[in-house]
Each structure stands twice: as structure tokens, then as C-alpha cells.
Design a protein around this motif. Structure first.
Motif: not given
Length: 262
Positions: A247-251
Motif C-alpha cells: 500500500g501507500p508508503t506512509d500507511e
């Protein structure tokens, strides 16, 4: 993330991993003293029966699709299958089950990527460029950029010295600089940014962002979450060969940090 789409507006896939399993088979898995003697005995026929082979299931059913213009980080503890997965995408390891489809020729850059230690840095720049499919004219055109980017001449004329005289960090910086001089359909970087000072890491991260914009897909294996955060818009988290999260990097980094306590 730069958008790269076809005429119908759909994103362009560059790597498709379909239920990929990778299994290592280790001969003489008992280990310890005497294992070499036991192996030799089997070879020359002194012992009958089946050989002692241990299977290591390094990658277990990994499925994902990477798209043109993406930078994808791979994280996970040591032995989680990150480097094995990259080597399989690059065609260096066969998949036991499942399949990998790639657009163009994937290029794998690792800290231990082979350059010739007895040759000068200058000669290795030429050989490395030729190995990537660059012409001699293209190499000459990029030569000064490669040397300046690597920074190995900052404290002397090291480019004219044999690679064996380089520190591990200098060698890694030169390898990255050679690989980054050319745009790639798929560029895979295995811990190459871990060696080098903060200044070089910033230059490397900026170059990865440029490579994404130029067209390609970049995979980055790193234990540095800062490098992942600074270069990647998507992360694959592997543990014990399994894909835990995509998934998205931050998540993904938030979930990984919570689980690992980092």
C-alpha cells in the motif's frame, strides 16, 4: 507520482508477480563438522540412500502488479525474502510455482554487484555502461557525470586507481552512479543507498525520483525507513516470505513501525 498511461488512460504495468513461490534446496543440510566429508562420501558412492536435502521456502505466494512511474520500497526483517524476490524478478532465480512477467529488461543493482577489482574505476565505468547496453559514445557522454555523482574523486584521483583500493562505500557509490546514468524499464536497488554519507544519499534519492519521471519503475530494498519514505510512494512488506501488506508508503511504514517497534 508521475502518471504514465496508455492511449486508453490505463496505467502501464511493468512487473506482474502471480502467486510466486521460490524454494532453495540446500545439500547436506545437517551442517557442522564433518558435513563436507559426508557430502564427498555420497558423491563417490561410499554411502547409499537418498541425499540429505533441506528445502527453504524463501518466497511464498507473492502477488502484485507494479506500474510505470512507480517507486516501490521493499521492507521486512532479515531473511524475509526481499532480495530473493528481486533476484526472481530479474530472472536470476527461477520460481518454483507461479510466474513473473516483466516489461523490458529488469536491471538489478546490489552492493555486491560485480565490478572487476583489478581494473581502474575508469575501466569499470566503461564496462558497466556496456553491460547496461550503452554505446561507447553514450558512456563518454555520461562519464564525467558518473564520476562527479559518485564523489569518489572528492579526495583524490581515485577513478584512475584499481577498484580493490576503494572502500566498500566508494565501490557502492560508483556502482549506483553507473546504473543511474541510464534510464531503465525496471531498476531494482538492493541496499545500495545504505553505504555512503548523507550527502550522497540525498543525491541518490533525488536521482531515483528522476528515474521514475523518465519512465521506469524503481524497486528499493532498504532497512532505512528514511530512504524508503524519501523515495517511494508504495511499499511491499514481506515477512517469512509472505507479502503482509502492499500500500501507500506512509500507511505501510506506520504498520511496520508499530509491529517492529521502530
Amino acid at each position: 507520482m508521475a502518471e504514465h498511461t496508455n492511449a486508453t488512460g490505463a496505467r502501464i504495468p511493468t512487473v506482474v508477480a502471480d502467486n510466486v513461490h521460490v524454494v532453495y534446496r540446500v545439500q547436506g543440510a545437517g551442517g557442522g563438522k564433518g558435513s563436507a566429508t559426508a557430502a564427498l562420501s555420497r558423491i563417490i558412492g561410499r554411502k547409499g540412500g537418498r541425499s540429505n536435502v533441506r528445502e527453504v521456502h524463501a518466497v511464498k505466494g507473492v502477488t502484485f502488479t507494479a506500474y510505470k512511474g512507480e517507486a516501490i520500497g521493499l521492507i521486512g526483517t532479515n531473511g524475509s525474502g526481499k532480495s530473493t524476490l528481486l533476484r526472481t524478478i530479474a530472472g536470476l532465480l527461477p520460481a518454483e510455482r507461479g510466474r513473473v512477467f516483466t516489461h523490458g529488461q529488469p536491471s538489478l543493482l546490489g552492493v555486491n554487484a560485480a565490478l572487476m577489482s583489478d581494473l581502474t574505476g575508469e575501466r569499470n565505468v566503461i564496462l558497466g555502461g556496456l553491460a547496461m547496453g550503452m554505446t561507447r559514445e553514450e558512456i563518454r557522454g555520461h562519464y564525467r557525470q558518473i564520476v562527479d555523482f559518485s564523489g569518489i574523486n572528492d579526495k583524490g584521483d581515485f577513478i584512475s586507481l584499481p577498484m580493490r583500493t576503494y572502500s566498500s562505500g566508494m565501490g557502492a557509490r560508483l556502482r549506483f552512479s553507473i546504473a543511474a546514468a541510464k534510464s531503465h524499464d525496471v531498476l531494482m536497488i538492493d541496499e545500495a543507498l545504505a553505504t555512503g554519507d548523507a550527502k550522497f544519499q540525498k543525491r541518490s534519492e533525488a536521482r531515483i525520483r528522476e528515474l521514475r519521471k523518465d519512465a521506469g519503475t524503481v524497486f528499493l530494498v532498504s532497512h532505512s525507513l528514511g530512504s524508503i519514505r524519501g523515495t517511494c510512494d508504495r511499499v511491499l512488506w514481506l515477512e517469512k516470505g509472505e507479502l503482509l501488506m502492499d500500500g501507500p508508503t506512509d500507511e505501510v511504514l506506520a504498520a511496520y513501525s508499530k509491529e517492529s517497534g521502530k
